[in-house]
Design an enzyme around this catalytic site. Structure first.
Site, PDB file in Angstrom:
ATOM      1  N   SER A  47     -12.516   3.055 -36.378  1.00  0.00           N
ATOM      2  CA  SER A  47     -12.484   4.214 -35.482  1.00  0.00           C
ATOM      3  C   SER A  47     -11.176   4.982 -35.616  1.00  0.00           C
ATOM      4  O   SER A  47     -11.165   6.206 -35.519  1.00  0.00           O
ATOM      5  CB  SER A  47     -12.721   3.793 -34.035  1.00  0.00           C
ATOM      6  OG  SER A  47     -11.750   2.848 -33.621  1.00  0.00           O
ATOM      7  N   GLU A  48     -10.056   4.285 -35.863  1.00  0.00           N
ATOM      8  CA  GLU A  48      -8.776   4.948 -36.085  1.00  0.00           C
ATOM      9  C   GLU A  48      -7.956   4.216 -37.142  1.00  0.00           C
ATOM     10  O   GLU A  48      -8.008   2.998 -37.245  1.00  0.00           O
ATOM     11  CB  GLU A  48      -7.933   5.027 -34.803  1.00  0.00           C
ATOM     12  CG  GLU A  48      -8.432   6.029 -33.791  1.00  0.00           C
ATOM     13  CD  GLU A  48      -9.358   5.407 -32.765  1.00  0.00           C
ATOM     14  OE1 GLU A  48      -9.955   6.148 -31.982  1.00  0.00           O
ATOM     15  OE2 GLU A  48      -9.500   4.169 -32.759  1.00  0.00           O
ATOM     16  N   THR A  49      -7.212   5.000 -37.883  1.00  0.00           N
ATOM     17  CA  THR A  49      -6.220   4.514 -38.843  1.00  0.00           C
ATOM     18  C   THR A  49      -4.941   5.274 -38.542  1.00  0.00           C
ATOM     19  O   THR A  49      -4.971   6.493 -38.363  1.00  0.00           O
ATOM     20  CB  THR A  49      -6.666   4.784 -40.290  1.00  0.00           C
ATOM     21  OG1 THR A  49      -7.907   4.109 -40.523  1.00  0.00           O
ATOM     22  CG2 THR A  49      -5.627   4.298 -41.289  1.00  0.00           C
ATOM     23  N   HIS A  78      -5.534   2.526 -28.020  1.00  0.00           N
ATOM     24  CA  HIS A  78      -5.453   1.287 -28.791  1.00  0.00           C
ATOM     25  C   HIS A  78      -4.704   1.475 -30.110  1.00  0.00           C
ATOM     26  O   HIS A  78      -3.978   0.571 -30.533  1.00  0.00           O
ATOM     27  CB  HIS A  78      -6.831   0.603 -28.929  1.00  0.00           C
ATOM     28  CG  HIS A  78      -7.598   0.884 -30.164  1.00  0.00           C
ATOM     29  ND1 HIS A  78      -8.446   1.951 -30.291  1.00  0.00           N
ATOM     30  CD2 HIS A  78      -7.650   0.211 -31.338  1.00  0.00           C
ATOM     31  CE1 HIS A  78      -8.994   1.930 -31.493  1.00  0.00           C
ATOM     32  NE2 HIS A  78      -8.528   0.888 -32.151  1.00  0.00           N
TER      33      HIS A  78
END
Length: 148
Positions: A47-49, A78
């Site tokens: 979902s995120e990097t 997060h």
């Protein structure tokens, strides 16, 4: 993008493996273009990097950019926690041992350190007040709900 870079995948919100919310963290992102960061974010398929850079604000310990497979975010919870954890675990040293200061698109975010836990207060709201009619219509359409 041929050089190797330190990279971590962090399990946020759980100490049990595979039960948290994962975030990929590129610990030395200096020199990466927006296009390269976007390509890496798509490749990690999370979902995120996040991408850690030297701070540009003298009050910050490091600067963070957050990408989803679809684009960049100014802030996300997060990824902020997981990136601070990875930065500390990989030798990052905050100016104040009790607080890590992250610079991101939403401004400076202070993270408290205590008993092995990182916590933060959300940054100031970037937009407040009523939405314009076009945005309300766009959101209602995207969610498949009535405008009212």
């Amino acid at each position: 993008m041929t050089r190797t870079r330190d990279f971590a995948q962090v399990n946020v919100f759980s100490s049990a493996p595979y039960l948290g919310n994962p975030v990929a963290v590129v610990l030395d992102a200096e020199g990466l273009s927006d296009e390269e960061m976007q390509r890496i974010a798509k490749w990690t398929n999370l979902s995120e990097t996040t991408f850690v850079f030297p701070a540009t604000d003298p009050a910050a310990d490091y600067r963070l950019r957050i990408f989803t497979p679809g684009g960049e975010l100014p802030f996300a919870g997060h990824p902020t926690l997981g990136s601070a954890h990875a930065w500390l675990e990989n030798g990052g040293t905050p100016r104040d041992p009790a607080t890590v200061v992250q610079e991101c698109g939403a401004g400076l975010v202070g993270l408290r350190r205590g008993d092995g836990i990182l916590s933060f207060a959300a940054p100031d709201t970037m937009h407040s007040g009523p939405l314009d009619a076009a945005d309300v219509e766009r959101f209602a359409t995207a969610f498949g709900i009535a405008r009212d």
